[in-house]
Write a protein that holds these residues in place. Sequence first.
Motif, PDB file in Angstrom:
ATOM      1  N   PHE A   1       4.460  -2.291   4.123  1.00 18.25           N
ATOM      2  CA  PHE A   1       3.672  -2.049   3.884  1.00 18.25           C
ATOM      3  C   PHE A   1       2.782  -3.242   3.568  1.00 18.25           C
ATOM      4  O   PHE A   1       1.295  -3.214   3.318  1.00 18.25           O
ATOM      5  N   VAL A   2       3.106  -4.550   3.135  1.00 23.07           N
ATOM      6  CA  VAL A   2       2.483  -5.544   3.046  1.00 23.07           C
ATOM      7  C   VAL A   2       2.427  -6.859   3.745  1.00 23.07           C
ATOM      8  O   VAL A   2       1.180  -7.328   3.965  1.00 23.07           O
ATOM      9  N   LEU A   3       3.580  -6.977   4.321  1.00 22.64           N
ATOM     10  CA  LEU A   3       4.633  -7.712   5.206  1.00 22.64           C
ATOM     11  C   LEU A   3       3.081  -8.965   6.128  1.00 22.64           C
ATOM     12  O   LEU A   3       2.651  -9.546   6.182  1.00 22.64           O
ATOM     13  N   SER A   4       3.476  -6.786   6.826  1.00 21.96           N
ATOM     14  CA  SER A   4       2.539  -7.235   7.645  1.00 21.96           C
ATOM     15  C   SER A   4       1.058  -8.073   7.814  1.00 21.96           C
ATOM     16  O   SER A   4       0.645  -8.412   8.924  1.00 21.96           O
ATOM     17  N   ARG A   5       0.133  -7.685   6.346  1.00 23.99           N
ATOM     18  CA  ARG A   5      -0.944  -7.945   6.330  1.00 23.99           C
ATOM     19  C   ARG A   5      -0.893  -9.969   6.042  1.00 23.99           C
ATOM     20  O   ARG A   5      -1.953  -9.933   6.052  1.00 23.99           O
ATOM     21  N   LEU A   6       0.472  -9.533   5.796  1.00 23.01           N
ATOM     22  CA  LEU A   6       0.027 -11.019   5.054  1.00 23.01           C
ATOM     23  C   LEU A   6       0.489 -12.145   5.833  1.00 23.01           C
ATOM     24  O   LEU A   6      -0.200 -13.317   5.365  1.00 23.01           O
ATOM     25  N   ALA A   7       0.042 -11.644   7.191  1.00 18.98           N
ATOM     26  CA  ALA A   7       0.473 -12.836   7.692  1.00 18.98           C
ATOM     27  C   ALA A   7      -0.924 -13.687   8.245  1.00 18.98           C
ATOM     28  O   ALA A   7      -1.114 -14.690   8.533  1.00 18.98           O
TER      29      ALA A   7
ATOM     30  N   LEU B   1      12.263  -3.677   0.562  1.00 21.66           N
ATOM     31  CA  LEU B   1      11.382  -2.428   2.274  1.00 21.66           C
ATOM     32  C   LEU B   1      10.134  -2.707   1.415  1.00 21.66           C
ATOM     33  O   LEU B   1       9.794  -2.431   2.909  1.00 21.66           O
ATOM     34  N   MET B   2       9.568  -1.917   0.200  1.00 20.40           N
ATOM     35  CA  MET B   2       7.819  -1.734   0.730  1.00 20.40           C
ATOM     36  C   MET B   2       7.346  -2.574   0.803  1.00 20.40           C
ATOM     37  O   MET B   2       6.128  -2.876   1.524  1.00 20.40           O
TER      38      MET B   2
END
Length: 823
Positions: free
Chosen positions: A299-305, A294-295
């Motif tokens: 906070f992270v997955l959107s930027r990992l694209a 969830l975290m």
Amino acid sequence: MTLRQKTVGIIGVTVLTLIILLSAVSHLMLMRSLNELEEQNTTRNVERVLDALSGNILNLNMLAGDWAGWDDTHAFIVDGNDEYIKANLVDSTFPEIDLNLILYIDTSGYIVYGKCFDLGSGTEVPVPVGILEHIQPDSVLLDHEDEDSSLTGILLLPEGPLLLASRPILTSEFEGPIRGTLIMGRYLDSTQIDRLARKTHLSLAVHRLDQPQTEPDIQEALAQVSEEQPIFRRVQNSEFMAGYVAVDDIYGNPALLWRVDVPREIYKQSVIGSRVFLASLIVSGVVVGLLIVLMLDRFVLSRLADLNKNISSIGQSGYPGERVEIQGNDELSRLAASVNVMLDRLERSQEQLRDSEERYRTIFETTQMATVIVDEDKTISLANSQFEQFSGYSRPEVEGRMSWKEIVHPDDLAMMEEYHRLRRVDPKAVPRTYEFRFVDRHGTVYDTLVTIAMIPGTTKSVASLLDITERKQAEERLKYISLHDSLTGLYNRAYFEQELSRLDGGRQAPVGLIVCDLDALKFVNDTVGHDTGDALLKAAADVVQGCFRTGDMVARIGGDEFAVLLPRSDEAAVEQAYRRIKDAINAHNANHPELPLSISVGYAVTRETVSLQDLYKAADNNMYREKLHNSEKTRSATIKILTKALETRDFISDGHADRLQNLVAVLGRATGVSDARINDLKLLAQFHDIGKVGIPDQILFKPGSLSPEEQLEMHRHSEIGYRIAQSVPDLILIADWILKHHEWWNGGGYPLGLKREEIPLECRIFSIADAYDAITNDRPYRKARTHREAVNELLRGSGTQFDPLLVEKFVELHSSFFVIHPD
């Protein structure tokens, strides 16, 4: 798969890995500690059992001490009064004091009174024969040096293990003199073992170490128990752990192996605790994983694209040496760094995997055992070089082409096919290691030990083969040696007693027993030597064995004793066998007069109420009765053997004895010796040097002069001959002459230093005749001399070595050098 899915997967794997690692580490640490506690608990319980057993023996020792230190017992060992027996040794006494056996033995080793009682049936039974073998004058059971002496312990008898206590018989004040020994015994039977089990609240089992042990756990325990590790612990199953300890007998030899089964309560609690801990880890891991996902999603997955391209490129290339390039110092850059770290670990992991594959392949090829990998259809898919050497087949002939059925003996094929099938259903249902017969390319059969294990995740199995042909042959040889006498090749006493016990059930009645005793064997060994004694034993064994079929039970049961067991044989059949033996002895003596046999034979046949032990006693008594009747024949055979020994070790074969008989007869008559004494003189001429059978050949046949030490050794033959003659009834009359036939007129002879008329006349006559014959005939150390030279030697010795009057008479008789003829 999307980036989010990959991330979730990585987190899931990471969490799962952590759960597994934590679970494994905690389980390892916990189980190690719990195993130590469990082993300590088992050791304490085994020691409790030993303490209980020691208490039982101590109780028996105190009981024996109370009875032995009693004025009534002190008097009874001397007078054997019946009142003592009636007052103290009635049947009711034994159950009251929990006693099976009591023996009263005086200081000479004689059993004044003995009684054995069966506590189970409440009846008196015979004193066990087995304990009588331990009641000898020099037995440790009777060796009490002072009033405080005692001996306790375990004694293995055919009737069962016996707890015993031996105490010196004293007055009520525990003072001497010691008048004998009191022995009390208590069988360590199932009742006693159950009592110890109830006392210790444990399950107990006892195994005798003088009997073969076939159970695998007992064999393993015997291999592990030692002085350094007296207690061996072994996990039986999930319910029990077993402790093993060996207990010595009174002679310090291992006698019994105790097994104590201890409930695995600690283990059960640890299993429950491990399961609770694992469940907690799983729940915690799932909760933590969900929170992380969830975290990261927020906070992270959107930027990992943005990293998708680089990571996809690395994934497509398949080379973990590439790295993700992300600038910055924020969470994203640290994630990229983490990805790079993961790639680095993946690279090292692949290198380790390649190294591992190479390592296992090297082990497979270089192991010293023939090893193969077998497919489910029984085809050998892979074989190492050792298998090539063992089987004679090359790898191209084997791998992917040959079924293992082609290398299995036809008689073992059905068993191994069933094992092959069951192993792929349930590997625990079949043994992992077993024996079979291996057939190589040339048809040679080998006893082989195979160890098979399934390769995890496949239907393949790996099999290691070990050639145990030599070991099996050695086992067969050891089995043969354990049951046969090494000298004669007959069965030994151990096998005889085993057969006696087997036949005691009465299923093959009537049973006949023939006992044979080789007469005068000890005398032959002591005089002529053990080589001749062994030759007599072999000849006796051949004679007895030759009277029966190859499969009949003919045994050497003692130094000079043989026995034949004849099941399902009535008295007529046994008597016929007895006659065959007697005829065979006569035939042997006719064909081998140089080595005659004197064998006493007795036989007996069972009746309905006669045990085989009593049968043996009856046959033995009949044999000794015949021995008494055949004493004359025994002496005749002994004389023949002695004569043969003289022919071998002296000069009797060259006419020495015959010449001496002529010389002493002529000189004896000339000096007035009676005809009866002249006959004894002739016997002396024949056997005067019988003592030389005890002189080493290197001295007896030395070509040169003897050294002072060798002369002293040679002088011993007179004393040796005296002892031999004393043992033979036909030579007793000349035993004294044999002792003194080297005495000198002036006292300078040996062995007693007698002089003049102290020396028997017959010895003085014989010494002159013996000296004359020795001078005029060849000896190992010189050639024969002339008659005149011999006479001159006698004259020089007159008054010193020889009786001067007898020398004068001898010279007068031989003045014309005539030949003396016997009457």
